[in-house]
Design a protein around this motif. Sequence first.
Motif, PDB file in Angstrom:
ATOM      1  N   ILE A 193      73.671  88.750 132.658  1.00 19.35           N
ATOM      2  CA  ILE A 193      72.646  88.824 131.608  1.00 19.35           C
ATOM      3  C   ILE A 193      72.747  87.624 130.678  1.00 19.35           C
ATOM      4  O   ILE A 193      71.738  87.017 130.291  1.00 19.35           O
ATOM      5  CB  ILE A 193      72.782  90.150 130.839  1.00 19.35           C
ATOM      6  N   VAL A 194      73.986  87.272 130.305  1.00 22.42           N
ATOM      7  CA  VAL A 194      74.181  86.105 129.442  1.00 22.42           C
ATOM      8  C   VAL A 194      73.693  84.843 130.136  1.00 22.42           C
ATOM      9  O   VAL A 194      73.011  83.998 129.528  1.00 22.42           O
ATOM     10  CB  VAL A 194      75.666  85.981 129.051  1.00 22.42           C
ATOM     11  N   TYR A 195      73.997  84.701 131.421  1.00 21.10           N
ATOM     12  CA  TYR A 195      73.574  83.499 132.147  1.00 21.10           C
ATOM     13  C   TYR A 195      72.059  83.456 132.337  1.00 21.10           C
ATOM     14  O   TYR A 195      71.459  82.376 132.312  1.00 21.10           O
ATOM     15  CB  TYR A 195      74.286  83.424 133.494  1.00 21.10           C
ATOM     16  N   ILE A 196      71.433  84.593 132.538  1.00 21.22           N
ATOM     17  CA  ILE A 196      69.973  84.599 132.649  1.00 21.22           C
ATOM     18  C   ILE A 196      69.349  84.115 131.343  1.00 21.22           C
ATOM     19  O   ILE A 196      68.378  83.333 131.348  1.00 21.22           O
ATOM     20  CB  ILE A 196      69.481  86.009 133.013  1.00 21.22           C
ATOM     21  N   ALA A 197      69.905  84.547 130.207  1.00 24.04           N
ATOM     22  CA  ALA A 197      69.409  84.056 128.918  1.00 24.04           C
ATOM     23  C   ALA A 197      69.654  82.553 128.777  1.00 24.04           C
ATOM     24  O   ALA A 197      68.764  81.800 128.356  1.00 24.04           O
ATOM     25  CB  ALA A 197      70.088  84.819 127.783  1.00 24.04           C
ATOM     26  N   ALA A 198      70.866  82.099 129.143  1.00 23.86           N
ATOM     27  CA  ALA A 198      71.204  80.680 128.984  1.00 23.86           C
ATOM     28  C   ALA A 198      70.339  79.795 129.870  1.00 23.86           C
ATOM     29  O   ALA A 198      69.842  78.746 129.429  1.00 23.86           O
ATOM     30  CB  ALA A 198      72.684  80.467 129.305  1.00 23.86           C
ATOM     31  N   PHE A 199      70.130  80.189 131.111  1.00 24.52           N
ATOM     32  CA  PHE A 199      69.343  79.362 132.020  1.00 24.52           C
ATOM     33  C   PHE A 199      67.841  79.484 131.750  1.00 24.52           C
ATOM     34  O   PHE A 199      67.084  78.574 132.088  1.00 24.52           O
ATOM     35  CB  PHE A 199      69.662  79.719 133.466  1.00 24.52           C
ATOM     36  N   SER A 200      67.407  80.586 131.155  1.00 18.85           N
ATOM     37  CA  SER A 200      66.010  80.677 130.712  1.00 18.85           C
ATOM     38  C   SER A 200      65.752  79.683 129.587  1.00 18.85           C
ATOM     39  O   SER A 200      64.701  79.024 129.553  1.00 18.85           O
ATOM     40  CB  SER A 200      65.694  82.102 130.248  1.00 18.85           C
ATOM     41  N   VAL A 201      66.705  79.590 128.679  1.00 18.77           N
ATOM     42  CA  VAL A 201      66.601  78.577 127.620  1.00 18.77           C
ATOM     43  C   VAL A 201      66.523  77.188 128.236  1.00 18.77           C
ATOM     44  O   VAL A 201      65.699  76.347 127.826  1.00 18.77           O
ATOM     45  CB  VAL A 201      67.808  78.687 126.666  1.00 18.77           C
ATOM     46  N   ALA A 202      67.377  76.913 129.224  1.00 16.85           N
ATOM     47  CA  ALA A 202      67.373  75.599 129.873  1.00 16.85           C
ATOM     48  C   ALA A 202      66.048  75.324 130.573  1.00 16.85           C
ATOM     49  O   ALA A 202      65.509  74.204 130.488  1.00 16.85           O
ATOM     50  CB  ALA A 202      68.531  75.514 130.871  1.00 16.85           C
ATOM     51  N   LYS A 203      65.504  76.311 131.233  1.00 16.77           N
ATOM     52  CA  LYS A 203      64.270  76.117 131.996  1.00 16.77           C
ATOM     53  C   LYS A 203      63.094  75.786 131.083  1.00 16.77           C
ATOM     54  O   LYS A 203      62.281  74.903 131.385  1.00 16.77           O
ATOM     55  CB  LYS A 203      63.965  77.371 132.819  1.00 16.77           C
ATOM     56  N   PHE A 204      62.979  76.474 129.962  1.00 14.33           N
ATOM     57  CA  PHE A 204      61.800  76.328 129.118  1.00 14.33           C
ATOM     58  C   PHE A 204      61.966  75.315 127.988  1.00 14.33           C
ATOM     59  O   PHE A 204      60.984  74.979 127.326  1.00 14.33           O
ATOM     60  CB  PHE A 204      61.413  77.691 128.526  1.00 14.33           C
ATOM     61  N   GLN A 205      63.179  74.817 127.756  1.00 12.86           N
ATOM     62  CA  GLN A 205      63.366  73.913 126.623  1.00 12.86           C
ATOM     63  C   GLN A 205      63.988  72.564 126.981  1.00 12.86           C
ATOM     64  O   GLN A 205      63.830  71.607 126.224  1.00 12.86           O
ATOM     65  CB  GLN A 205      64.256  74.593 125.564  1.00 12.86           C
ATOM     66  N   ASN A 206      64.696  72.478 128.108  1.00 10.21           N
ATOM     67  CA  ASN A 206      65.454  71.259 128.376  1.00 10.21           C
ATOM     68  C   ASN A 206      64.584  70.022 128.542  1.00 10.21           C
ATOM     69  O   ASN A 206      65.000  68.912 128.178  1.00 10.21           O
ATOM     70  CB  ASN A 206      66.336  71.439 129.611  1.00 10.21           C
ATOM     71  N   LYS A 207      63.398  70.159 129.081  1.00  8.43           N
ATOM     72  CA  LYS A 207      62.547  68.959 129.254  1.00  8.43           C
ATOM     73  C   LYS A 207      62.160  68.382 127.898  1.00  8.43           C
ATOM     74  O   LYS A 207      62.084  67.161 127.743  1.00  8.43           O
ATOM     75  CB  LYS A 207      61.303  69.320 130.069  1.00  8.43           C
TER      76      LYS A 207
END
Length: 717
Positions: free
Chosen positions: A172-186
């Motif tokens: 669950i923590v990783y899904i939150a962390a990688f969701s942040v990466a997917k939608f904000q990293n660019k």
Amino acid sequence: MRAHQSTFFDVRLRRLRVHLLMVAITFLTQSTYTVMGFSRSSLLANTHAESPLLKTTTTTIIPDARSANILSNRVRVAVELSQSISYSDRSCKRHRIKTKKMLSTVIATLLMTMKPARAATATAAAVKTKKMLSTVLAALSTTIKPAGIATAAAAAPSYHLTRILFLRMLAIVYIAAFSVAKFQNKGLIGDRGIAPARIVLNDSQKRQELRSARRKEWAEERKKYSQKGSWLLNKLSDSSIATMYRDKFFFRTDRADRPLPCLLWLAKDRRNLNPWLDGLANTGLLLSSIMLATGSANALLISALWLIQRSFMSVGGVFYGYGWEPQLAELTFHAMFLVPLLSMDPFFGAKSGVFAVPSLVMWAIRFYLFKIMLGAGLIKIKSSDKKWKPGDMSAMYYFYETQPVPNPFSRYFHFMPKAWHKFEVWSNHVVELVAPFLLLLPFRRWRITGACMQIAFQFVLIFSGNLSFLNWLTIVPAILCLDDVFLVNNMSSFAQKVMIGTPMTSSFVSSLNTGSMQLLHTPMPRKLVSFAFFILMAKLNIKVVQNLLSRRQLMNASFDKLRLAGTYGAFGVVAEEREELIIESAVDADGPWKEYNFNVKPGDVNKNPRWISPYHLRLDWQLWIAAQTGRIERNPWMLNLLLKLMQQEKDVIGLLESDPWAGSDASPKYIRVEKYKYSYNKEGTSPYWNRERIGRYFPYGQGVLTEAMLKDIIRGR
């Protein structure tokens, strides 16, 4: 003669009383260990495997009525003793069997010490003895019963269901962390983002080239002074494999001279990293979703998650500089050694049973939680902020208003009585400075109590503010202080299906109920790996412990180059006023000025806070840090942000709630940053916030900025 025989029996009976007392003490000690949550299999000697009473009842004779009465009294005491014991949820069939054998031994000892009498009384004595033993065993079978689920090996509790819950929470923590990466990293570190990842990679590449050139010079110089016998070592050191390893790993470092493990090194074109950023985030989401769905993982899957997380940390700069990023990576590194190497079976084992979850790894994870909580508590009492110390204790009154990202309940917590806020500070100190020691105790119930305190504390923080996935992450290691019996006894059937349910969970729980679950001996290679890991973490945490004990404790720091073990802490100082940076732009220098609104950062005074935890909005959080740390020179990334807003960069604008220039033919020509003081308005009134202008944050004075001016400033840095 009769007087001599009476004296002889009195001596024997006194010895019997002492023996019976020692056995009773041993019996009560065993029961106490069981109730406290752990048992000692060595408490009873192996000599009780066969009851000697069964062999002596037909040959042992009771000498007279007096001795028979004494023996009856001893048996009655033993039965009453057995009836007074009530086992806890850790009791099991093995303890009942041992208790029966122990009482049988007591009876046998009493009988064997009596002097045989005439054979005429043998038959009646044997019958009476058998009746006494039957009474004892019947009482034991009906009165000593488990209060909960019985396990087959009380001395070795099972943690398989616990590991399933641990992995799902980590997922669950990783899904939150990688969701942040997917939608904000660019927008943050993408090709046209605020702090592009290619800049970090290029700088590291320059350091690598410089070090490689220096080493070549040193290698040539070394040939002049090579000593006899060093030819082989020099040959190995200069081999292509060793050179590649140095160049690709050790010589590619960050500014702190730490290796930069990153999958983005594989990209051929560093000017086009956006597909790589999206690919890594999507891969992480896929792997963590598999772990969530199955409740299982292997070392390869966990290693992939760790490498993706470390890749983002390596190039993320200030946007990945928060304490929970290395904290997540460190816990993931621990989790690699908690799961099988290849198997995805949560109950990995053989037909005869399951392999135990590595105990040394679990203890290492418990220490990981211990140092996190203790570090958070020590950083507060060592700080210069008197609001955390006796005599004031007002930190929580200010915290709810000045925390980075409030949620809808934060204002309610803020307006609670000040006496309650003092109680909160005291409670915080107890949970962070005292309760962590419970996690390291060998007593099951105390460990469970400590874990429940930490979990409850984290949920309180989750309900009172948006602190990213930090609190969710801190819950994960606390789960490993709970065992399978505790989870099954304290979860509803629905919760069991959702949280620890797998195709094999029902049969595993049934084996716990029936006591048929067998823990297999851990293979020697696995023991060696777990031991090596434990020794490694113990060595790496020596400096962490030294830091915790030092007067000038560092917060969110690591002392090894690979950042495998770190020290953590948060909110050592709590501000008394909330300051916010408001960015405005205009077509004309005289206005009107349009304000940029962010997703959760306070701006519009009529906008209510949102609850987004465990999701995390990095730009909103970083702007709060910028407002706390002073001038823009300490936050140079803000210059790039202002420039991207002036250029209306799509990926950066996507990080905002809305674009004030959307739908307009005009574009901003001037930009500025104002600083305001914010405070909660009373509940039930509007607007939600009160704000008061403090002054201009940048540019200093009363000037404004243009795009050309920003480019000149950035080039001049």
